[in-house]
Structures are given as structure tokens and as C-alpha cells.
Design a protein around this motif. Structure first.
Motif, PDB file in Angstrom:
ATOM      1  N   VAL A 134     -21.266  42.103 -63.192  1.00  0.00           N
ATOM      2  CA  VAL A 134     -20.250  42.656 -64.104  1.00  0.00           C
ATOM      3  C   VAL A 134     -18.826  42.941 -63.600  1.00  0.00           C
ATOM      4  O   VAL A 134     -18.774  42.403 -62.374  1.00  0.00           O
ATOM      5  CB  VAL A 134     -20.666  43.963 -64.963  1.00  0.00           C
ATOM      6  N   TYR A 135     -17.921  43.508 -64.024  1.00  0.00           N
ATOM      7  CA  TYR A 135     -16.479  43.599 -63.559  1.00  0.00           C
ATOM      8  C   TYR A 135     -16.418  44.516 -62.333  1.00  0.00           C
ATOM      9  O   TYR A 135     -15.821  43.892 -61.440  1.00  0.00           O
ATOM     10  CB  TYR A 135     -15.650  44.382 -64.714  1.00  0.00           C
ATOM     11  N   GLU A 136     -17.068  45.592 -62.171  1.00  0.00           N
ATOM     12  CA  GLU A 136     -16.799  46.584 -61.169  1.00  0.00           C
ATOM     13  C   GLU A 136     -17.701  47.808 -61.369  1.00  0.00           C
ATOM     14  O   GLU A 136     -18.313  47.740 -62.503  1.00  0.00           O
ATOM     15  CB  GLU A 136     -15.357  46.850 -60.893  1.00  0.00           C
ATOM     16  N   GLY A 137     -17.609  48.869 -60.592  1.00  0.00           N
ATOM     17  CA  GLY A 137     -18.472  49.858 -60.509  1.00  0.00           C
ATOM     18  C   GLY A 137     -18.287  50.734 -61.657  1.00  0.00           C
ATOM     19  O   GLY A 137     -19.379  50.738 -62.711  1.00  0.00           O
ATOM     20  N   PRO A 138     -17.528  51.320 -62.012  1.00  0.00           N
ATOM     21  CA  PRO A 138     -17.446  52.439 -62.952  1.00  0.00           C
ATOM     22  C   PRO A 138     -17.440  51.910 -64.299  1.00  0.00           C
ATOM     23  O   PRO A 138     -18.250  52.502 -65.078  1.00  0.00           O
ATOM     24  CB  PRO A 138     -15.876  52.912 -63.018  1.00  0.00           C
ATOM     25  N   SER A 139     -16.991  50.596 -64.781  1.00  0.00           N
ATOM     26  CA  SER A 139     -17.388  49.874 -66.015  1.00  0.00           C
ATOM     27  C   SER A 139     -18.954  49.716 -65.886  1.00  0.00           C
ATOM     28  O   SER A 139     -19.504  49.390 -67.134  1.00  0.00           O
ATOM     29  CB  SER A 139     -16.641  48.706 -66.482  1.00  0.00           C
ATOM     30  N   ALA A 140     -19.593  49.268 -64.837  1.00  0.00           N
ATOM     31  CA  ALA A 140     -20.997  49.144 -64.847  1.00  0.00           C
ATOM     32  C   ALA A 140     -21.801  50.297 -65.311  1.00  0.00           C
ATOM     33  O   ALA A 140     -22.910  50.248 -65.939  1.00  0.00           O
ATOM     34  CB  ALA A 140     -21.324  48.637 -63.565  1.00  0.00           C
ATOM     35  N   VAL A 141     -21.393  51.183 -64.878  1.00  0.00           N
ATOM     36  CA  VAL A 141     -21.937  52.817 -65.111  1.00  0.00           C
ATOM     37  C   VAL A 141     -21.904  52.842 -66.868  1.00  0.00           C
ATOM     38  O   VAL A 141     -22.782  53.051 -67.354  1.00  0.00           O
ATOM     39  CB  VAL A 141     -21.289  53.854 -64.400  1.00  0.00           C
ATOM     40  N   ALA A 142     -20.834  52.714 -67.258  1.00  0.00           N
ATOM     41  CA  ALA A 142     -20.633  52.677 -68.601  1.00  0.00           C
ATOM     42  C   ALA A 142     -21.577  51.706 -69.366  1.00  0.00           C
ATOM     43  O   ALA A 142     -22.196  52.023 -70.297  1.00  0.00           O
ATOM     44  CB  ALA A 142     -19.305  52.396 -69.105  1.00  0.00           C
ATOM     45  N   ALA A 143     -21.634  50.330 -69.004  1.00  0.00           N
ATOM     46  CA  ALA A 143     -22.557  49.344 -69.372  1.00  0.00           C
ATOM     47  C   ALA A 143     -23.935  49.715 -69.359  1.00  0.00           C
ATOM     48  O   ALA A 143     -24.684  49.572 -70.347  1.00  0.00           O
ATOM     49  CB  ALA A 143     -22.158  48.087 -68.565  1.00  0.00           C
ATOM     50  N   ALA A 144     -24.283  50.480 -68.232  1.00  0.00           N
ATOM     51  CA  ALA A 144     -25.585  51.110 -68.394  1.00  0.00           C
ATOM     52  C   ALA A 144     -25.841  52.116 -69.376  1.00  0.00           C
ATOM     53  O   ALA A 144     -27.063  52.179 -69.901  1.00  0.00           O
ATOM     54  CB  ALA A 144     -25.917  51.707 -66.671  1.00  0.00           C
ATOM     55  N   GLY A 145     -24.942  52.753 -69.375  1.00  0.00           N
ATOM     56  CA  GLY A 145     -25.120  53.786 -70.569  1.00  0.00           C
ATOM     57  C   GLY A 145     -25.465  53.148 -71.935  1.00  0.00           C
ATOM     58  O   GLY A 145     -25.946  53.519 -72.681  1.00  0.00           O
ATOM     59  N   TYR A 146     -24.583  51.881 -71.979  1.00  0.00           N
ATOM     60  CA  TYR A 146     -24.748  51.347 -73.420  1.00  0.00           C
ATOM     61  C   TYR A 146     -26.260  50.896 -73.481  1.00  0.00           C
ATOM     62  O   TYR A 146     -26.756  50.708 -74.680  1.00  0.00           O
ATOM     63  CB  TYR A 146     -23.927  50.248 -73.486  1.00  0.00           C
ATOM     64  N   VAL A 147     -26.832  50.384 -72.510  1.00  0.00           N
ATOM     65  CA  VAL A 147     -28.068  49.651 -72.272  1.00  0.00           C
ATOM     66  C   VAL A 147     -29.135  50.886 -72.846  1.00  0.00           C
ATOM     67  O   VAL A 147     -29.876  50.961 -73.386  1.00  0.00           O
ATOM     68  CB  VAL A 147     -28.505  49.216 -71.180  1.00  0.00           C
ATOM     69  N   ALA A 148     -28.776  52.176 -72.199  1.00  0.00           N
ATOM     70  CA  ALA A 148     -29.828  53.339 -72.565  1.00  0.00           C
ATOM     71  C   ALA A 148     -29.371  53.495 -73.994  1.00  0.00           C
ATOM     72  O   ALA A 148     -30.751  53.708 -74.551  1.00  0.00           O
ATOM     73  CB  ALA A 148     -29.324  54.701 -71.485  1.00  0.00           C
ATOM     74  N   LYS A 149     -28.314  53.674 -74.412  1.00  0.00           N
ATOM     75  CA  LYS A 149     -27.962  53.809 -75.884  1.00  0.00           C
ATOM     76  C   LYS A 149     -28.596  53.078 -76.813  1.00  0.00           C
ATOM     77  O   LYS A 149     -29.480  53.519 -77.771  1.00  0.00           O
ATOM     78  CB  LYS A 149     -26.717  53.983 -76.114  1.00  0.00           C
ATOM     79  N   LEU A 150     -28.775  51.758 -76.659  1.00  0.00           N
ATOM     80  CA  LEU A 150     -29.381  50.774 -77.449  1.00  0.00           C
ATOM     81  C   LEU A 150     -31.107  50.743 -77.169  1.00  0.00           C
ATOM     82  O   LEU A 150     -31.886  50.666 -77.999  1.00  0.00           O
ATOM     83  CB  LEU A 150     -29.160  49.564 -77.019  1.00  0.00           C
ATOM     84  N   ALA A 151     -31.460  51.357 -75.988  1.00  0.00           N
ATOM     85  CA  ALA A 151     -32.891  51.377 -75.630  1.00  0.00           C
ATOM     86  C   ALA A 151     -33.507  52.655 -76.506  1.00  0.00           C
ATOM     87  O   ALA A 151     -34.589  52.436 -76.947  1.00  0.00           O
ATOM     88  CB  ALA A 151     -33.075  51.629 -74.031  1.00  0.00           C
ATOM     89  N   ASN A 152     -32.785  53.695 -76.383  1.00  0.00           N
ATOM     90  CA  ASN A 152     -33.662  54.958 -77.081  1.00  0.00           C
ATOM     91  C   ASN A 152     -33.104  55.835 -78.175  1.00  0.00           C
ATOM     92  O   ASN A 152     -33.473  56.640 -78.742  1.00  0.00           O
ATOM     93  CB  ASN A 152     -33.943  55.814 -76.052  1.00  0.00           C
ATOM     94  N   GLY A 153     -31.766  55.100 -78.613  1.00  0.00           N
ATOM     95  CA  GLY A 153     -31.016  55.782 -79.392  1.00  0.00           C
ATOM     96  C   GLY A 153     -30.544  57.231 -79.543  1.00  0.00           C
ATOM     97  O   GLY A 153     -30.333  57.913 -80.297  1.00  0.00           O
ATOM     98  N   ARG A 154     -30.681  57.843 -78.189  1.00  0.00           N
ATOM     99  CA  ARG A 154     -30.525  59.299 -78.197  1.00  0.00           C
ATOM    100  C   ARG A 154     -28.947  59.728 -78.198  1.00  0.00           C
ATOM    101  O   ARG A 154     -28.299  58.809 -77.796  1.00  0.00           O
ATOM    102  CB  ARG A 154     -31.303  59.942 -76.918  1.00  0.00           C
ATOM    103  N   ARG A 155     -28.429  60.901 -78.237  1.00  0.00           N
ATOM    104  CA  ARG A 155     -27.142  60.992 -78.337  1.00  0.00           C
ATOM    105  C   ARG A 155     -26.645  61.665 -77.137  1.00  0.00           C
ATOM    106  O   ARG A 155     -25.031  62.236 -77.291  1.00  0.00           O
ATOM    107  CB  ARG A 155     -26.941  62.215 -79.382  1.00  0.00           C
ATOM    108  N   ARG A 156     -27.134  61.877 -75.851  1.00  0.00           N
ATOM    109  CA  ARG A 156     -26.431  62.731 -74.903  1.00  0.00           C
ATOM    110  C   ARG A 156     -26.708  62.079 -73.668  1.00  0.00           C
ATOM    111  O   ARG A 156     -27.876  61.212 -73.394  1.00  0.00           O
ATOM    112  CB  ARG A 156     -27.007  64.144 -74.982  1.00  0.00           C
ATOM    113  N   PHE A 157     -25.852  62.167 -72.661  1.00  0.00           N
ATOM    114  CA  PHE A 157     -25.976  61.685 -71.196  1.00  0.00           C
ATOM    115  C   PHE A 157     -25.707  62.884 -70.316  1.00  0.00           C
ATOM    116  O   PHE A 157     -25.046  63.996 -70.957  1.00  0.00           O
ATOM    117  CB  PHE A 157     -24.785  60.646 -70.903  1.00  0.00           C
ATOM    118  N   ILE A 158     -26.492  62.888 -69.436  1.00  0.00           N
ATOM    119  CA  ILE A 158     -26.192  63.984 -68.371  1.00  0.00           C
ATOM    120  C   ILE A 158     -25.768  63.062 -67.049  1.00  0.00           C
ATOM    121  O   ILE A 158     -26.655  62.429 -66.517  1.00  0.00           O
ATOM    122  CB  ILE A 158     -27.293  64.990 -68.004  1.00  0.00           C
TER     123      ILE A 158
END
Lengths: 455, 508, 128
Positions: A134-158
Motif C-alpha cells: 500500500v502507499y506508506e505507513g500512516p495511510s496503512a494504519v488508516a486502511a487497517a482501521g477501514y478493514v476493522a470497521k467493515l469487519a465488525n461495524g463498531r464505532r470506536r478505535f483506541i
């Protein structure tokens, strides 16, 4: 006619004749006259290759690069020695100039290189499924967040405060569009002090080693997150993974990170690549391209882009990401570099950095006016507090040809005069000794100035 | 059946070419040897407790430098590439990558500059970025540019997030984004990632956005319309000003997907057409090499009203610094309404250096010539295909002058000659030509999207038309040939279904 | 299955799904037309046993190499069985869409909904 086109007047007349129009102008007749530009673009006149070279050389000369000073700057990108072999391979026409391998029969070189890269990333992270970048580090973290959101539909990250500030910010930017909150787990004594994880948490995000260079304990937070049904995202510096316990063995679901340190240039921040690896369970949710092994019509082994139904060009609005062009060439540099380091070499490299970082820590913490910000195990980066205005101390060091590191205060106000010092194999003992010498002098000078000012 | 020859001559593989570098590994072989320890050695267990450490070193290959060199060299020879041959991939703009660009990008002052270097010591880099922004603003006809997005789809995401910030700043929450049914897949994927619902707008018989359909769907719940102009079917949206009126009339933003910029540089500008946000693909019109799938860059240009929301930091030029009276370049983080960051550091600087060198090489007249010749070449190629009889079986989807690319439909060919667009594409490989884009855009059946670009010679275009005609003639005789093509490539048709059913994604 | 076929004993839904009704239960799958359009199926994952599904709404996705498609419920009910064999051999959906390529079995919540489905010849006519 520019040097990159070949249509002579004779070519043009012949072509226009066959098209059936009188002039090139006529080919643009559908564009409303109101919109047509009546004067040239304000981008200046074209220059010869020589002139362009001179201009870019002059601009380069105004930058202080890692060849011009001894640099201890890190914070996500590192000044490593990249072997000439990497350049000679990635500058080959066959790797540099093709498009994404949509016609696999004539793209086996690129596809096999992706497959090898994926294998290496799986090995480092301890997770079985890696994508092709993927593009680089920080946007990969955000992309991982998107995968989590799609996987469980919950509303919060820590997210741990130890995650790179750019990664936290990028995640926050994207999370806003998903109506999701990003909460922070504070640092205490250099590592993350996690709150209890509720069942409305989509994912926890931790960095390994964290931004202050400290090695985090991954297993406890992974267990806590999984008990709450949340996913575990770990942003990692890939080289330390040669020695550290792989995230996949600690219960991490998604391991991402910045790949620049693997065979890529600093390039003032890009292009580099991000890596993205997941558990088997998340395989069909991974963003970006993935190369897979298969056979051809004659039974020969071959490679293709696979699981394409995750991607934007098929799944469109239901895609796991919108990514199209990624960082294939940079990932190729990554696998060539990892192969060049090899199984023994990568361990030797990282153990060398560990020893030199320990030495640097001892030398720096012995300086009057320098205190450790934490005493956690570190691999290649350490954080100290300076008892003097750090910007002025840094300026003094720069005058001696040493760039002592990153001023932490701009991202961590609680470490107002903090300094993040990074080591690579390019920073020898002599460099470290010089750093200690110059830093000690700079701090002393600043402190005596302050004392003088107070009199 | 004996392998029918094409006119290509592919690298003949050795029997073990399919081995991965992992399979060539032998314990004890190596390339890199770490420098000797020059500091006092401390026990590793003290520095890094065993509980934090791996049990075994990672299983990376153990090979020497000559082996690595030979392995990747031989791999490269199983790749077709733009330096080697024609690549008429529609919507990808596969134009020549000038070799100067690698030389300037490799200058240590550019290549070895740390992103967190003090701006006062990175003035050359910040100036490159500022001047590139300036040039892109001029090309787009919009005053403010951010270079941060890493690729076209990243720029699109920026556009959607900027739109959201724009509406929220006015106290509004809209839920929909409109995209044409011809759009590239990244558009709807981006819309969803940005937290909006996708609504499709139809295309009329002439290949333009259906204005009636647009009017019926444009309401105050629509945040944005995303468009490409020329569209993905290679045609100029003649109703663009009316589209802008409709969209702005309901208070929505108008987003320009810059994938097709190669057709209009120096001819007309998206800003003048009414677009609020434009993204560029530096790996398309601005010659950043594609690298087999990146890197690229997707900078955006925006109108005045969108400027406050641009990503942070922005590259700015200040009239004087604390230390001097000269103008200097800086990173501006003080942007209270910014959407924030989209990535780390400043963006793909190495790509900026190359694109900047390109723009300086061409200048205004050169950029305009790019678009003129790109459109000339596309129309000429269409005329050649017609002259060779190809359009009898692969008619143009739209009977209009095309711009820099055009779409053909393989439907009649499928019906009459019994070969599909896919088969034609695979048979082209035997002739040493990269096929055009296939099965896109989705609204044309058995689509073939062809974009020659301006850097190809007339002779190359003539030959391509001849080759296609030959393949069709061959299919009329025996459709089985194309159906089982390619024959001469390093591998033949691959079982993609098996790869998707039982994915094998690494060497075990 | 090479040739189009639409068995007369089944009921059909406009979104190219079929239902075989058997008392108060029914088996669902996709039609010949659907599997032909998709191409070779590579992945299908049904929702779990016990899931309630609603007529006319998608209840799962089916993937081929080149496409993803929603699978629509022809009738409403609760899933009582899923075709586990498809995890290993998803291509069975192409080979035998009305037999071994079945997707789910459902206990119907409103058997009268069958009135809204088409018979084979009506469905086939919609494909022209």
C-alpha cells in the motif's frame, strides 16, 4: 515538436487526411469556444534536457541531505545504506516501466516478485496473508482501521499515544468520514497504559517499537481486545521484527507499517511503501493487490493477481479499499534488499543496531542535562529529555555537522524538550561519540546562557 | 496443435525459472555481512529480554549477490514493458518515461533528504514542491494545490473528504455522491470509504452524462458529482457547463477525475469548466514511471472556497523569514479547518522531482502539443482501424470524434467470428503488443479501450491496426487459435479461478 | 452445465434465484443464467444456520474471478442448513446449479409468498 513526440508536419497532414479533418484544431471542435484557452499556460517555456538538469541540480544543492551531515533523524524514516544492487534492479526497464500486471502472461516477472515480497512480509510479521503493498505507513494504519470497521461495524478505535503522530492523524482524518471516534490510550513509563476495552471498540492500534523507541508488550492487549471482540492492529518498524517476537505470534490480527527502511530512499518522505499483513480469517478483506500462485494451460507454474473481487475495479462501492496504483517498484526494492540482507544478515544488522543504540543511550544519558524519557528496552531509537531549549541545542549541534535527532515537543507537549535519536548501521561508534561530545557542549552552552540571562 | 507463431519473440525460460528466490536459498549463503561490532558488547538478554524476542530468525533467503542479481534479471525478462513495446492501455496514459528523470531524482540532495529535515535546510525541495504546485494550478485553472495524496484514488479520497468538510463547515450533512455509470472503479469505492452513498448517473446515447437523469437525482442531499472530462469513453462532455450549473445549483461540489487530463492540457482547463476539485495522476500525464503498479502521486487542485480544508501541511512561500528578508519556502501546519493528514510526511517527493522536470522540459507549448498529438494519434488510430476493416467487427461505441482514447465493442466480433475481446487481447500478446484495456468501461459490451498517447510514432499505430486486422482474419479461418492464445509468452493462459478459490499467497 | 436449463418443478425470482419448495421448507440457489453471467464461482459463504432472511433482500454474496454478486432470497424464512461442500468446491454451483450447487435450506415464515414467484417458462421469457 518536443523531443518526446514524433509527429512531423508530413505525418500530421497524412494523419489529418485519413481522419477526414482539415486541422488538429478541428479535432477539438466539440469543446465549447468559451472554454478554449486563448493564451499559453503560464508554466514558462520548454527547456533543453541540459537546462532542466542544471536547474534540478541547483535545487538539490540547497538541501542538506544525509550525505552532508551526520544525521540521527528517524521518527519513521531511516538513513540506511542501500546496496547498489537494488538500484540496478529497479532501474531495469522491465521493472520500471510496465503497468500493473493485468495481463499476467507477460507480467510473470513483476507478479513473481510480488509473491516473493509477500512471502518475506509474512515471515517478518508472522501473519500468513500479505498484500503486494500500500502507499506508506500512516495511510496503512488508516486502511487497517477501514478493514476493522467493515469487519465488525463498531464505532470506536483506541490508539496508543505511542503510535506515530502521522498515523494517528491520518486515522482520525479518515475515521471522521466513517463517523467513528479515535480515542487515545496514554503512555506511562514509555509504554502504553491501556484502558479496559469495551465491546463497542472496533480495533485497538499499537506501534512496535513505539514512537519513543520502546518495545511494547503485545500479548496482554491482544488478549484484552479479543475478549471484547475487537481487532488488534499493530504498526511495526519492519527491521526490528528480525529480532522481536513477530506480531502474528502475539495475537495481532493486522500488521502494517512503513517500508522505507527496507531498501528505499529517504526522498524527503516518499515514495516508499506500506506493508499490510493479516490472519487467514481476514484474507478476503485485505486491501490492494495480491499475487497468487497458479498454473497455466500447459501445467507450468505461474502467478496472477488474485482475490480481485476485493478490489475497486470489480467490487466498486463494496471494495475493501479504493486503492489502485500502489507502490510496486518500492516493494520490489524491499524484497531485493531483504534478500540481500538474508536470514543471517538481517539478524546481524538489527543486533548491531541494538548494541549501538544501547551504547548511545549510555553515552547520552551520562551527559549533564540529559535524562531518559523511559527505560524500556529499545532496538534502534531512543528518547531523552534535554534540560535546555531543545531547538537551540539542535541548532548548535547542526553547526558542528551533527543532526542530533527529532524534537519531540512539537508532537508530545508533555516532552517539551524531548529528543528522539535514531541509529542505523551508518552511525558508527565514532559518530555516536561525536554526537555525545557535541550534544554535551551544546547543552552546556545553552544552560550557561540561560544562567547568564537570569543574572 | 502446434504453436501458431505471432510476430513476437519472447524470452525462452529455463526449466528452473519458476523457482522463487526462497527456493534457491542454501543455508550459509549470504550477500550482506554486518560491520564488526565497534561498541562494547552487552548481553542481548539484558538489552532485550527473551520474552520479547523471536525464537528463530525469520526465514529469509540465504543467497549470494550474484544469485540475487541473476534471479531478478531473469525475472525481469519475463515482463513486457513500455520501454520495449506499445502499450495502448486506455485510461492509463502509457507515455514514454524520459530517462533524464531518473538522473535528477537520484541526485543525493533530493534522494537522501530526510523528510523531517529543518525546512530552512530543505529549501530546494520545498521550492520544487511549490513550483510544481504552481504549475499544476495553472494547468487545472484552480488556484490552490496539495501534493500530499499518493495516487489518483488517494486524491479522490481527498476530494470526497474535502467536500464533506466544506458542507460541515456550512452546517450541512449530506449523504450522497453522484458518479456516472461509466466511472472507473476507484470512484464508487472512494465514495464509500469517504462515508457517502453512491448514486449512479446514466450516460446518454451520445456518450455524455444524461442531463435529465442528473437533474432528477441532483438534490440538496447530494454532496458532490464526480466526473472525468473527457469521460472514460474518451469523449468530451459537451454539456459540462450545464452540468456545473445543475450541481452548483443544489450547493454540491463538482469533482474532476484527472485520469484523462492528457487530452486537454493547454487546450482548456477543468477550473474554467466549473470544477471545484481536480486530481492529477502524476504517473499518467506527467510521466512518473508506472513501476509495475506504482509509485504514483495524486495531487489535487481546488477552488478558493475549498482551500481552507486542504490537507495539512501545505507548502507555502513566505515573503520573509525570521532570519532574513528573502522569500523562503515552508511547511504550513497552521490550518485550523484542514481535514488533517492523509499520510505521513509531505507526499511522494521523488515523483514530484520527475514531474517537475517534465513540466520544465515541455513548457506551455510542449504541454499543449502533448494533448494535440495525443488526440491526433487516437483519431488517426481509429481511422486506420476503420481502413483495415477492423471496425466492421469491433465498432466504435460512439460515432463521434474521440479525444485521446476511444472505446470499441467486441460484441459483433463475438457473434460473428466467435472470439471474445479477451481472446483478441491474448492473441495480441503473441504479436508483442500489450493489449488495450479490456472490459472497461462497463457500459460497453466486450469493451476495448484504446489510448495510444502522443509519444508513439505513426508507424507504430499503422502496425497495431494491421496486427488487429490480421488477428480478425485468422479468427475467421479458425477461432480456436485466438481462444487458446497466447502461445509464445513465458506462460500461457493462467487458471485465475483456481488462484481465487484456493489462494496460495506465499512460498511455504 | 453447458446448456441453459430451467427445471419446471422450481419457482423463480427476478434476481435469478430459484426455490424448491418442500412442505414448509425450501431450498434456494442461483439459476443457470446467473452462474453463466458470473463465470466460474470461486467463493460463497452463507450466513449461519438460524439467520433470518427476507424475501427480495440479499442474504449473501457469491464471487467469481471477475465479479461479485448479491444472492437474493426468493422467500422469507430462517436458515436451517447451508451447503458446506461449496467451501471446497464452489464451482459445483456452475456444474449443477439446481442439484449439488444448492446454497441454503430455509424454514419458510410465509409460504404464501410463493404466489409472487414465477414458473420456469415465465422466468425464461424474461431472459429474452
Amino acid at each position: 515538436m518536443s523531443r518526446y513526440t514524433s509527429a512531423t508536419d508530413a505525418d500530421r497532414s497524412e494523419m489529418l487526411r485519413q481522419i477526414g479533418v482539415e486541422s488538429i484544431e478541428e479535432l477539438f471542435r466539440e469543446i465549447p469556444a468559451r472554454l478554449r484557452l486563448s493564451s499559453p499556460l503560464g508554466v514558462g517555456e520548454g527547456l533543453s534536457e541540459q537546462e532542466v538538469y542544471e536547474e534540478l541540480r541547483t535545487l538539490a544543492a540547497r538541501n542538506v541531505s544525509t550525505e552532508d551531515e551526520v544525521s540521527f533523524l528517524g521518527a519513521g524514516m531511516y538513513d540506511h545504506y542501500v546496496p547498489a544492487l537494488v538500484d540496478s534492479i529497479i532501474l531495469r526497464s522491465e521493472f520500471l516501466t510496465p503497468y500493473t500486471p493485468y495481463q499476467p502472461e507477460i507480467s510473470q516477472g513483476g507478479l513473481q516478485a510480488m509473491f516473493e515480497y509477500q512471502t518475506a512480509i509474512s515471515e517478518l510479521t508472522g501473519l500468513p496473508v500479505s498484500n503486494a503493498s500500500v502507499y506508506e505507513g500512516p495511510s496503512a494504519v488508516a486502511a487497517a482501521g477501514y478493514v476493522a470497521k467493515l469487519a465488525n461495524g463498531r464505532r470506536r478505535f483506541i490508539a496508543s499515544r505511542g503510535v506515530h503522530p502521522h498515523s494517528r492523524e491520518t486515522l482520525a482524518t479518515l475515521a471522521h468520514g466513517w463517523d467513528m471516534a479515535v480515542e487515545e490510550a496514554p503512555l506511562s513509563g514509555g509504554t502504553t497504559d491501556w484502558p479496559s476495552i469495551g465491546d463497542d471498540v472496533s480495533a485497538v492500534i499499537v506501534q512496535q517499537p513505539n514512537f519513543l523507541g520502546a518495545v511494547e508488550q503485545l500479548e496482554p492487549i491482544a488478549e484484552a481486545a479479543h475478549r471484547a471482540g475487537a481487532l488488534v492492529i499493530c504498526a511495526c518498524d519492519p527491521l526490528p521484527l528480525a529480532v522481536l517476537k513477530p506480531p502474528g505470534e502475539c495475537g495481532v490480527d493486522i500488521a502494517v507499517g512503513e517500508g522505507q527502511t527496507l531498501g528505499n530512499r529517504l526522498d524527503f518522505g516518499g515514495p516508499s511503501f506500506g506493508f499490510f499483513a493479516v490472519t487467514e480469517a481476514l484474507m478476503r478483506r485485505v486491501p490492494g493487490r495480491i499475487a497468487g500462485e497458479t498454473q497455466d494451460a500447459d501445467g507450468r507454474r505461474g502467478f496472477v493477481l488474485t482475490l480481485q473481487t476485493r478490489e475497486q475495479h470489480i467490487r466498486r462501492e463494496r471494495a475493501t479499499s479504493n486503492i489502485c496504483t500502489a507502490q510496486a517498484l518500492n516493494a520490489l526494492a524491499g524484497i531485493v534488499y531483504l534478500t540481500w540482507l538474508g536470514r543471517q544478515g538481517i539478524v546481524e544488522l538489527v543486533e548491531l543496531m541494538i548494541q549501538r543504540t544501547a551504547y548511545a543511550r549510555d553515552r547520552l544519558e551520562a551527559i549533564e542535562g540529559v535524562t531518559p524519557l523511559h527505560d524500556q528496552p529499545v532496538v534502534r531509537e531512543l528518547a531523552v529529555g534535554i534540560d535546555a531549549p531543545v531547538d537551540r541545542v539542535i541548532a548548535r549541534c547542526r553547526e558542528e555537522g551533527i543532526n542530533p535527532g527529532y524534537a519531540l515537543g512539537q508532537d508530545y507537549p508533555e516532552f517539551e524538550d524531548g529528543l528522539l535519536v535514531a541509529l542505523t548501521e551508518r552511525r558508527t561508534r565514532a559518530d555516536i561519540d561525536r554526537l555525545a561530545e557535541v550534544l554535551a557542549a551544546a547543552i552546556a552552552a545553552e544552560r550557561s546562557e540561560l544562567a547568564g540571562a537570569r543574572r | 496443435m502446434s504453436a501458431p507463431r505471432g510476430s513476437a519473440s519472447w524470452f525462452t525460460a529455463a526449466a528452473d525459472d519458476e523457482l522463487t528466490i526462497f527456493q534457491r536459498s542454501k543455508p550459509g549463503r549470504r550477500a550482506f555481512v554486518a560491520p564488526g561490532l565497534d561498541v562494547p558488547e552487552r548481553p542481548l538478554d539484558e538489552l532485550l529480554p527473551p520474552a520479547l524476542r523471536r525464537a528463530e530468525p525469520p526465514r529469509l533467503p540465504e543467497v549470494s549477490e550474484p544469485e540475487i542479481n541473476r534471479h531478478y534479471n531473469r525475472l525481469s525478462k519475463r515482463n513486457f514493458d513500455l520501454d520495449t513495446g506499445f502499450y495502448p492501455l486506455g485510461s492509463c496514459t502509457m507515455k514514454h518515461n524520459p530517462k533524464l528523470h531518473e538522473r535528477v531524482a537520484a541526485l543525493p540532495g533530493h534522494a537522501k533528504l530526510h523528510p523531517l529535515q529543518d525546512p530552512a535546510r530543505a529549501q530546494g525541495a520545498l521550492e520544487v514542491m511549490w513550483r510544481l504546485q504552481d504549475a499544476l494550478a495553472e494547468i487545472a485553472g484552480l488556484p490552490h494545490v496539495s501534493l500530499q495524496p499518493s495516487a489518483g484514488s488517494h486524491g479522490e479520497l481527498a476530494g470526497v473528504l474535502l467536500t464533506r468538510a466544506f458542507h460541515e463547515d456550512r452546517g450541512e450533512r449530506r449523504t450522497k455522491v453522484l458518479t456516472p455509470d461509466t466511472s472507473h472503479g476507484t470512484n464508487p469505492a472512494t465514495v464509500t470509504m469517504g462515508g457517502y452513498d453512491v448514486v449512479k448517473v446514466g450516460t446518454d446515447q451520445a456518450g455524455n452524462v444524461d442531463l435529465d437523469d442528473l437533474r432528477s437525482k441532483a438534490d440538496e442531499d447530494v454532496a458532490c458529482l464526480m466526473l472525468t472530462n473527457p469521460s472514460t469513453v474518451g469523449l468530451f462532455e459537451t454539456g459540462i457547463e450545464e452540468i456545473a450549473r445543475i450541481v452548483h445549483g443544489v450547493g454540491a461540489t463538482l469533482y474532476y477525475d484527472g485520469a484523462n487530463l492528457n487530452a486537454i492540457m493547454g487546450i482548456c482547463r477543468p477550473g474554467d469548466m466549473g470544477f471545484d476539485i481536480v486530481h492529477f495522476n502524476l504517473h499518467k500525464s506527467f510521466t512518473q514511471p508506472h513501476g509495475g503498479g506504482g509509485p504514483g502521486a495524486g495531487p489535487i487542485a481546488v477552488s478558493e472556497r475549498i482551500e481552507p480544508f486542504l490537507p495539512r501541511p501545505q507548502v507555502v512561500r513566505r515573503e520573509s523569514s525570521e532570519n532574513g528578508s528573502e522569500p523562503y519556502f515552508d511547511l504550513d501546519f497552521d490550518r485550523p479547518k484542514s481535514i488533517g493528514r492523509l499520510r505521513g510526511f509531505q507526499g511522494n517527493y521523488g515523483v514530484f522531482v520527475r514531474s517537475y522536470a517534465y513540466i520544465r522540459s515541455l513548457g506551455a507549448a510542449g504541454l499543449k502539443e502533448v494533448s494535440e498529438v495525443a488526440v491526433l494519434n487516437a483519431n488517426y488510430l481509429l481511422a486506420r482501424l476503420r481502413a483495415e476493416g477492423v471496425l466492421d467487427h469491433l465498432p466504435a461505441a460512439y460515432e463521434r470524434l474521440c479525444m485521446h482514447e476511444f472505446v470499441l465493442s467486441g460484441s459483433p466480433m463475438k457473434r460473428d467470428l466467435k472470439i471474445k475481446t479477451l481472446d483478441l487481447a491474448k492473441r495480441l500478446l503473441d504479436h508483442g503488443v500489450h493489449p488495450p484495456t479490456v472490459y472497461f468501461p462497463l457500459i460497453v459490451d466486450e469493451a476495448l479501450l484504446i489510448e495510444p498517447t502522443e509519444t508513439e510514432t505513426k508507424e507504430t499505430l499503422d502496425r497495431f491496426a494491421e496486427v488487429v486486422a490480421e488477428i480478425l482474419r485468422e479468427a475467421r479461418e479458425d477461432p480456436e487459435i485466438a481462444r487458446n492464445a497466447p502461445y509464445t509468452t513465458p506462460v500461457r493462459r493462467l487458471d485465475e479461478a483456481a488462484a481465487a478459490r484456493n489462494p496460495v499467497l506465499r512460498q511455504t | 452445465m453447458a446448456e441453459p436449463s430451467y427445471p419446471a418443478d422450481l419457482l423463480y425470482h427476478a434476481e435469478h434465484d430459484w426455490a424448491r419448495v418442500d412442505g414448509d421448507e425450501a431450498t434456494f440457489g442461483i439459476t443457470w443464467y446467473a452462474q453463466d453471467s458470473l463465470g466460474e464461482v470461486v467463493f460463497f459463504e452463507a450466513p449461519g444456520v438460524g439467520t433470518a432472511i427476507t424475501k427480495d433482500e440479499p442474504y449473501a454474496e457469491i464471487e467469481s474471478v471477475k465479479a461479485v454478486s448479491d444472492v437474493f432470497a426468493p422467500l422469507s424464512g430462517e436458515i436451517v442448513a447451508v451447503n458446506e461442500a461449496l467451501s471446497d468446491s464452489p464451482e459445483t454451483v456452475n456444474e449443477d446449479p439446481y442439484g449439488d450447487g444448492w446454497l441454503v435450506r430455509v424454514k419458510l415464515s410465509d409460504p404464501s409468498e410463493t404466489d409472487q414467484l414465477m414458473d420456469a417458462s415465465t422466468y425464461e421469457a424474461t431472459l429474452q
